[in-house]
Design an enzyme around this catalytic site. Structure first.
Site, PDB file in Angstrom:
ATOM      1  CG  ASP A  16      -2.007  -1.032   0.869  1.00  0.00           C
ATOM      2  OD1 ASP A  16      -2.717  -0.796   0.143  1.00  0.00           O
ATOM      3  OD2 ASP A  16      -2.002  -2.125   1.721  1.00  0.00           O
ATOM      4  NE  ARG A  97       0.227   4.563  13.126  1.00  0.00           N
ATOM      5  CZ  ARG A  97       1.130   3.314  13.426  1.00  0.00           C
ATOM      6  NH1 ARG A  97       2.148   3.217  14.203  1.00  0.00           N
ATOM      7  NH2 ARG A  97       0.889   2.089  12.912  1.00  0.00           N
ATOM      8  CG  ASP A 126      -2.790   3.776  13.040  1.00  0.00           C
ATOM      9  OD1 ASP A 126      -2.637   4.218  14.455  1.00  0.00           O
ATOM     10  OD2 ASP A 126      -2.552   2.375  12.635  1.00  0.00           O
ATOM     11  CB  SER A 177      -4.321  -6.015   9.426  1.00  0.00           C
ATOM     12  OG  SER A 177      -3.889  -4.707   9.811  1.00  0.00           O
TER      13      SER A 177
HETATM   14  N1  ARG Z   1      -6.425  -0.774  17.274  1.00  0.00           N
HETATM   15  C1  ARG Z   1      -5.168  -0.483  17.545  1.00  0.00           C
HETATM   16  C2  ARG Z   1      -5.146   0.955  17.966  1.00  0.00           C
HETATM   17  O1  ARG Z   1      -5.905   1.950  17.168  1.00  0.00           O
HETATM   18  C3  ARG Z   1      -4.413  -0.875  16.743  1.00  0.00           C
HETATM   19  C4  ARG Z   1      -4.100  -0.380  15.323  1.00  0.00           C
HETATM   20  C5  ARG Z   1      -3.261  -1.026  14.296  1.00  0.00           C
HETATM   21  N2  ARG Z   1      -2.838  -0.382  13.185  1.00  0.00           N
HETATM   22  C6  ARG Z   1      -2.493  -0.624  12.272  1.00  0.00           C
HETATM   23  N3  ARG Z   1      -2.396   0.179  10.945  1.00  0.00           N
HETATM   24  N4  ARG Z   1      -2.893  -2.087  11.884  1.00  0.00           N
HETATM   25  O2  ARG Z   1      -4.300   1.773  18.403  1.00  0.00           O
END
Ligand code: ARG
Length: 397
Positions: A16, A97, A126, A177
């Site tokens: 991606d 992040r 994210d 994922s």
């Molecule tokens: N649900 C978790 C969070 O919001 C994990 C997110 C994982 N992110 C990803 N791009 N796979 O912090």
């Protein structure tokens, strides 16, 4: 506004974010894409990632190691705050992040870029964390999120990439994922989307199955200085070392797995699996040491704001004024959170079995039931008279 000319793209090396490179140039009129891969201890080889960006059409491909920064300035403050989103998730992804955003913004300034891009979709947290953090650090930068607008399926994305000689993923890509860094792993999608199904053992990497854990308990002494973990079993550790070693030690006993239904900021409930061995044990130990070294009212008040703190971090508001104000409060409370906590690890359990502090408020001759008790029992009577007065008056009517 006009088109962005020079863009810094948050880059992971996956399909991606690789497709974002030609997409930005073809569809968004961007002239130069500078990719930035950030090393947060995810364990990927970053040299191949650097080269892949250049092959995919990046004009410049950067790799920066921010592991030390990540643990010191993002993970440790979260431990001081005992931050667990919805009482369970130690925020491994959410803490990364704002740091990535900071490095992106610094890189944009250094290279004279007018925009930042990332490969987040429109469904997750994210994207919010990136967009809000970038805007907080430099409101003049444009933000481009190609994957949020292109509407391509996985197959279409791969096909689009092939037109620009982006290699098709060789191995059949994982049905999951995954986001990974020093603080842990988040695993979503595939069979895990059915919340009634137990996660298959194959998804775990940092934590052993109980059947494979040692048959003997292991003890680890965690030393804290001002609320920050600084030693393991009496040996001083630098921040990254401490997290790495503790992940290993704790994961080996099958401790650190979380299976939860989580409320995302964008309104969706999702089934999330995490493994975060070091963070979970550090927060548990830190909280215990606070119980020993902070007065009751400070402890209780602090517990009250921890929920808010975790929500702020989860919801992408790391650089917000409320977060700054809560940080100031938390820092003020940590001065005497110094000492050590003994954790017993055995068959999926981490149990605190001892604690000690030079600032301990635990007073043996007040607490004891033995002969050397110094507590004035008679004083209790007058205290209870006053304390219970409103309740007695209420009861009389
Ligand atoms: N649900 C978790 C969070 O919001 C994990 C997110 C994982 N992110 C990803 N791009 N796979 O912090």
């Amino acid at each position: 506004m006009g088109h962005a000319k020079k863009v810094v793209l948050a880059y992971s090396g996956g399909v991606d974010t690789s497709v974002c490179i030609p997409y930005l140039k073809q569809e968004s009129g961007v002239e130069q894409v500078i990719t930035l891969a950030v090393d947060l201890g995810q364990g990927d080889e970053l040299e191949p990632v650097r080269e892949k960006a250049l092959k995919s059409g990046a004009s410049e491909s950067l790799v920066v190691d921010v592991k030390d920064n990540f643990i010191k300035d993002y993970a440790f403050p979260a431990i001081q705050a005992n931050a667990l989103y919805e009482q369970r998730y130690p925020l491994g992804t959410a803490l990364a992040r704002p740091l990535i955003a900071k490095v992106l913004v610094e890189t944009a300034a250094k290279y004279g870029a007018d925009a930042i891009a990332h490969g987040c979709t429109g469904k997750g947290n994210d994207q919010v964390r990136f967009d809000v953090s970038i805007a907080a650090l430099n409101p003049d930068l444009k933000i481009l999120a190609p994957a949020r607008e292109w509407g391509m399926s996985r197959e279409e994305t791969i096909a689009y990439g092939e037109r620009f000689s982006i290699p098709v993923p060789v191995k059949k890509s994982s049905p999951y994922s995954i986001d990974k860094n020093l603080l842990g792993r988040s695993i979503e999608a595939g069979i895990l989307e059915d919340p009634t199904v137990e996660p298959p053992e194959e998804i775990y990497e940092m934590t052993k199955a109980i059947a494979d854990t040692p048959n003997e308990a292991e003890y680890v002494d965690i030393g804290f200085t001002g609320g920050i973990p600084t030693s393991l079993n009496g040996n001083a550790k630098n921040p990254v070392q401490l997290i790495e070693e503790l992940n290993q030690l704790v994961g080996n006993h099958g401790v650190g797995r979380i299976d939860m239904i989580e409320n995302r900021l964008v309104g969706i409930k999702s089934r999330e699996i995490y493994e975060s061995p070091a963070m979970l044990v550090l927060i548990q130990a830190h909280r215990d040491l606070e119980s020993l070294s902070l007065p009751a009212d400070v402890t209780h008040y602090k517990r009250g704001i921890q929920e808010t703190y975790s929500q702020i971090v989860y919801n992408g508001l790391w650089y917000s004024p409320l977060k700054g104000a809560l940080d100031a409060f938390i820092q003020q409370t940590q001065e005497r959170v110094t000492g050590r906590v003994t954790v017993k690890l055995f068959k999926g359990n981490a149990t605190i079995v001892g604690r000690d502090s030079q600032y301990s408020l635990y007073t043996p001759d007040l607490a004891t039931y033995g002969a050397d008790d110094k507590f004035d029992h008679k004083a209790a009577e007058g205290f209870i008279y006053v304390w219970g007065l409103p309740t007695r008056i209420w009861a009389q009517h």
